[in-house]
Write a protein that holds these residues in place. Structure first.
Motif, short mmCIF file in Angstrom:
data_model
loop_
_atom_site.label_atom_id
_atom_site.label_comp_id
_atom_site.label_asym_id
_atom_site.label_seq_id
_atom_site.Cartn_x
_atom_site.Cartn_y
_atom_site.Cartn_z
N LEU A 26 0.82 -1.22 0.00
CA LEU A 26 0.00 0.00 0.00
C LEU A 26 0.85 1.26 0.00
CD1 LEU A 26 -2.81 -0.96 2.56
CD2 LEU A 26 -2.97 -0.92 0.07
N PHE A 27 1.87 1.28 0.82
CA PHE A 27 2.67 2.49 0.99
C PHE A 27 3.99 2.31 0.24
CE2 PHE A 27 -0.05 2.02 4.74
CZ PHE A 27 -0.78 3.20 4.65
N THR A 28 3.93 2.47 -1.06
CA THR A 28 5.08 2.21 -1.91
C THR A 28 4.92 2.96 -3.22
OG1 THR A 28 6.36 0.48 -3.02
CG2 THR A 28 3.99 0.15 -2.87
N HIS A 94 -8.71 7.38 -8.80
CA HIS A 94 -8.55 8.82 -8.99
C HIS A 94 -7.78 9.47 -7.83
CE1 HIS A 94 -9.56 12.88 -10.38
NE2 HIS A 94 -9.88 13.16 -9.12
N PHE A 95 -8.12 9.09 -6.62
CA PHE A 95 -7.59 9.81 -5.46
C PHE A 95 -6.34 9.17 -4.85
CE2 PHE A 95 -12.01 11.40 -5.47
CZ PHE A 95 -11.75 12.76 -5.43
N PHE A 96 -6.11 7.90 -5.06
CA PHE A 96 -4.93 7.27 -4.49
C PHE A 96 -3.78 7.31 -5.50
CE2 PHE A 96 -8.11 5.85 -1.62
CZ PHE A 96 -7.47 5.57 -0.42
N PRO A 97 -2.54 7.49 -5.02
CA PRO A 97 -1.41 7.61 -5.94
C PRO A 97 -1.13 6.30 -6.67
CG PRO A 97 -0.64 7.47 -3.67
CD PRO A 97 -2.13 7.59 -3.60
N SER A 98 -0.77 6.44 -7.94
CA SER A 98 -0.40 5.25 -8.72
C SER A 98 1.10 4.99 -8.56
CB SER A 98 -0.75 5.47 -10.19
OG SER A 98 -0.01 6.57 -10.71
N ALA A 100 0.45 2.38 -6.66
CA ALA A 100 -0.03 1.70 -5.45
C ALA A 100 -1.55 1.68 -5.37
CB ALA A 100 0.55 2.36 -4.20
N ASN A 101 -2.23 2.49 -6.19
CA ASN A 101 -3.70 2.49 -6.13
C ASN A 101 -4.28 1.14 -6.54
OD1 ASN A 101 -3.06 2.78 -8.83
ND2 ASN A 101 -4.09 4.74 -9.10
N VAL A 102 -3.52 0.34 -7.29
CA VAL A 102 -3.98 -1.01 -7.60
C VAL A 102 -4.09 -1.81 -6.31
CG1 VAL A 102 -3.44 -3.16 -8.82
CG2 VAL A 102 -2.96 -0.96 -9.90
N ALA A 103 -3.06 -1.71 -5.46
CA ALA A 103 -3.07 -2.43 -4.18
C ALA A 103 -4.17 -1.88 -3.27
CB ALA A 103 -1.72 -2.32 -3.50
#
Length: 818
Positions: A26-28, A94-98, A100-103
């Motif tokens: 998640l945090f990567t 849209h809102f989570f950074p790629s 990592a937004n896949v995870a």
């Protein structure tokens, strides 16, 4: 604190646990190493980050789509347009950074399913702590989590709806109100909208069995209800079924039409049977293909010793260092693991011994029947279903149903934890015998370990062929020792873990642990257990350049020199989607489900023939070394026109590629498939002079043995869009206008504004007969099944909205009265 707030606090704790457990992915700034993510899924969602806020909520279901960039034109007749209803996916991407937004999307789906599992357990009477464990088992069981390794994002998201379907259905049977039966229909419909139709189909099968079992159970319990009760329950189940079909119609109706002529459909030609001297093809997948991913019976040992047959990993690179042996079982290969954790297995016997109610038997049925189903070809049960039950032969990977046993384990484990902490139960002789069984498990595993260590040479000799068997990924004499050592180590770990659980159970029985501390200790051990396994299936890599969407020199050349009416064929093993995503049409993209005509064309495809010309393949992309080896075979037809600055890639131009549309003066009617494909493969065949057709021409055409080529300049494509193609043609004599696009039943054509028939030409292309003169020909993709399904779904939505409004009004009235 209210009961609702307590439940919300438990759900919040569940979310925090999942975020902590999956923090690595998640945090990567890296991406999960899975070709299905990097090459497919990520391409479809990465653009959502650039959408405006309000466009996230825009839904366009006006028409079925035809994608001209993928696979020489692709559609499922609009069966996937319903994915727009899943707004949550858009919000995440849209809102989570790629990347990592896949995870984040994966973990949020697992959380959604875990909350549904928590609610299911609460309905069975389990405590909050026990239901929390049920939710954790669903979200963290390696059987589900290892799907991350396979890149099966859509599968995970679809599985997450399953617990909610059973929760709403149980609410329906308790209340016997039509509202809850319709809620179940809507949940199942939205699961279907998720896009993994096999998971949705399996869920519907399980829901159907559950509904039948609950109906029979109620009728047996309430014998006084008589025919009236039976009629009511049957009516409610019927309403649920019909409402599900109408709600999901926007996907189901077009997909049913689309699938008929795929390599899995009713016209696939597979599964030939002879009855009373009559030979008939039942269609679907070939039996061997459909059952190739059946769970071998011996691999049930992996439910206790997860690494007994090695561990899977995605075939996108070398094994991660924490995997010492790759999977070597009897399946063709596998990307997942069947393990669910040792704790659920230890808790499952408790409700079977002490609480044998309807939920116990239903959950047990989910486990037993699900495992039998997953064993596929190894059981008469699945073979019978394959032969006689509708839809089963359309899918492969019977093992994919294992999410149902995971749910059964979750419910039984939750019930078991409550029983374990019940002081009355702990004082019984039956519990003493159960506890003895728990203590004997590590002893049995230690004895197995001792037998492995002491009889090493004997066992290696006995199972030499199996242990040394090469796979598609690994070969060599080192496999024998590698696999044996891994087997021994995994047996030792399983024995040690079983001993720790036994010690915790024993300490609790002797009151060294309190009833409040025991669940925490068991949860920690469970997390350590599944965490060790799951860590092997969450492998990260740097985001590849192609995934970032950066245009390579080859892409820039193609964009600068191509017309969008020509196609590209990567021959270097590169991902075709990186071209399609930036608007470069590609001839072929891998897909397990293809249209039958197209698959037959691909199976016969030859670069030396006119087959690439017919589908407008103007450019081939080769690796430099590969081109040097195959240059002589390619001949003068394909000439290099560009080489990447680093020398790694070469672009070849097909000098004989045909334009998007051309006129043919003569046709040859050939109805034999193999003969037609043989002609197409022949380098002497000129599709500019003669077209292969399957029915007589509506008017006289030139003799195919003496026909001259009509000038292609007399055809101009004036509009080339996904669902609309317009062509101007000046025709000097009776001719067939051939379009370098796939023939498909959903297309309609007009000539000078008047409807005309589209004919299959050269097996895969479409054509329209024209008389002399100037004509405007238009092709529009407008399949009827999509329109029928769309209006059925919209009508269902409107009806449900009214029903939902009525429910809110009733509840508000009750609150005011209360």
């Amino acid at each position: 604190m209210t009961e609702r707030r307590k439940d919300l606090m438990v759900m919040l704790a569940l979310l925090m646990l999942l975020i902590l457990f999956f923090s690595k992915i998640l945090f990567t700034s890296k991406i999960i190493r899975a070709p299905d993510i990097i090459n497919e899924f990520y391409w479809g969602v990465k653009g959502m980050a650039g959408w405006s806020f309000w466009s996230l909520f825009k839904i366009d279901i006006s028409t079925a789509s035809w994608n001209p960039f993928v696979n020489s034109g692709y559609t499922n007749e609009g069966g996937d347009v319903s994915g727009q209803f899943l707004l949550f996916q858009r919000i995440i991407f849209h809102f989570f950074p790629s990347p990592a937004n896949v995870a984040w999307y994966i973990v949020s789906s697992l959380f959604f399913g875990a909350v549904g599992m928590y609610c299911c357990c609460r309905l069975t009477g389990a405590s909050r702590a026990a239901s929390f464990l049920g939710g954790v088992i669903f979200a963290l069981a390696p059987e589900n989590v290892s799907l991350i390794n396979a890149g099966h994002v859509i599968k995970i998201a679809t599985i997450a709806y399953a617990p909610w379907a059973f929760w709403s259905l149980e609410q329906a049977f308790r209340s016997r109100r039509i509202f809850w039966f319709m809620i179940t229909s809507v949940v199942l419909a939205f699961q279907f909208f998720g896009g993994h139709w096999q998971i949705a189909y399996y869920t519907c099968l399980a829901v159907g069995v559950y509904a039948i079992a609950r109906t029979i159970g109620i009728l047996l319990e309430e014998r006084g209800g008589g025919k009236l009760l039976a009629a009511k329950l049957m009516g409610l189940n019927l309403v649920m079924s019909v409402f599900f079909l109408t709600t999901v119609a926007i996907s189901l109706v077009p997909l049913a039409s689309w699938s008929k002529n795929t390599n899995r459909g009713g016209n696939s030609g597979a599964n030939v049977v002879t009855t009373s001297g009559t030979t008939q093809a039942k269609g679907g997948l070939d039996r061997d293909e459909a059952m190739s991913w059946s769970l071998p019976p011996e691999e049930l040992a992996a439910l206790v010793i997860p690494g007994f047959f090695g561990f899977s990993r995605q075939e996108g690179g070398d094994n991660p260092p924490n995997i010492s042996s790759y999977y070597w079982g009897r399946m063709r290969f596998t990307q997942t693991v069947s393990y669910m954790g040792l704790l659920p297995l230890l808790l499952v016997p408790l409700p079977l011994i002490f609480r044998r109610n309807k939920y116990t038997w239903l959950a047990l049925a989910a486990v037993v029947v699900g495992v039998l189903f997953s064993m596929g070809k190894y059981t008469p049960f699945y073979n019978f279903l394959f032969d006689y039950f509708p839809g089963i032969n359309r899918f492969r990977v019977p093992k994919m149903i294992m999410f149902i046993p995971v749910m059964g384990h979750g419910v039984l484990a939750a019930m078991g934890l409550d029983i374990l902490t019940d002081p009355e139960v702990r004082g019984t002789k039956a519990f003493g015998r159960y506890l003895l069984g728990v203590m004997l498990l590590p002893v049995a595993l230690l004895l197995l370990l001792a037998a492995e260590l002491s009889g090493r040479d004997y066992w290696l000799g006995q199972f030499y062929e199996l242990l040394a068997q090469p796979t598609r990924f690994e070969q060599g004499p080192q496999l024998l020792v590698q696999r044996w050592n891994n087997l021994v180590v995994e047996t030792g770990i399983a024995a040690g873990l079983a001993a720790l659980f036994a010690a915790a159970f024993g300490a609790f029985q002797r009151r060294w642990l309190t009833a409040g501390v025991l669940p925490v200790v068991l949860l920690v051990l469970f997390l350590a257990d599944v965490g060790r396994i799951n860590s092997k299936f969450m492998f990260l890599v740097d985001e590849p350049q192609k995934a970032k969407g950066e245009k390579t020199p080859v892409m820039q050349y193609l964009l600068a020199h191509k017309s969008n009416q020509y196609r590209v064929l990567p021959m270097d093993g590169g991902d075709p989607m990186q071209y399609a995503t930036i608007g470069i049409p590609v001839m072929f993209t891998s897909n397990p489900v293809q249209q039958r005509r197209w698959q037959e064309f691909l199976d016969a495809f030859s670069l030396a023939s006119a087959m690439p010309d017919m589908v407008n393949v103007k450019y081939l992309i080769y690796g430099a070394a590969q081109y040097a080896q195959e240059k002589a075979q390619l001949g003068a037809k394909y000439q290099p026109v560009f080489q990447a600055p680093d020398g790694g890639e070469i672009v070849l131009q097909n000098k004989t590629a045909l334009p998007k549309g051309w006129l043919v003066p003569a046709v040859a009617q050939i109805n034999d498939l193999q003969q037609a494909l043989g002609i197409l493969q022949n380098p002497a065949f000129d599709p500019h002079k003669v077209a292969i057709v399957e029915s007589p021409a509506p008017f006289p055409m030139a003799d195919p043995n003496s026909a001259a080529v009509l000038l292609s300049d007399s055809v101009a494509v004036t509009t080339y869009e996904g669902e609309h193609i317009a062509v101007s043609a000046s025709v000097p004599q009776n001719a067939l206008l051939v379009l370098g696009e796939k023939y498909y039943k959903g297309w309609k054509a007009t000539v000078d504004g008047k409807p005309t028939e589209i004919y299959p030409v050269d097996h895969i292309l479409r054509g329209v007969y024209l008389t002399p003169g100037d004509h405007k020909v238009e092709f529009v993709f407008d399949p009827l099944p999509f329109k029928v399904g769309k209006w059925l779904t919209l009508a269902s939505f409107a009806f449900f909205a009214c029903l939902l409004g009525r429910e809110v009004w009733i509840r508000r009235g009750k609150r005011e009265q209360g």
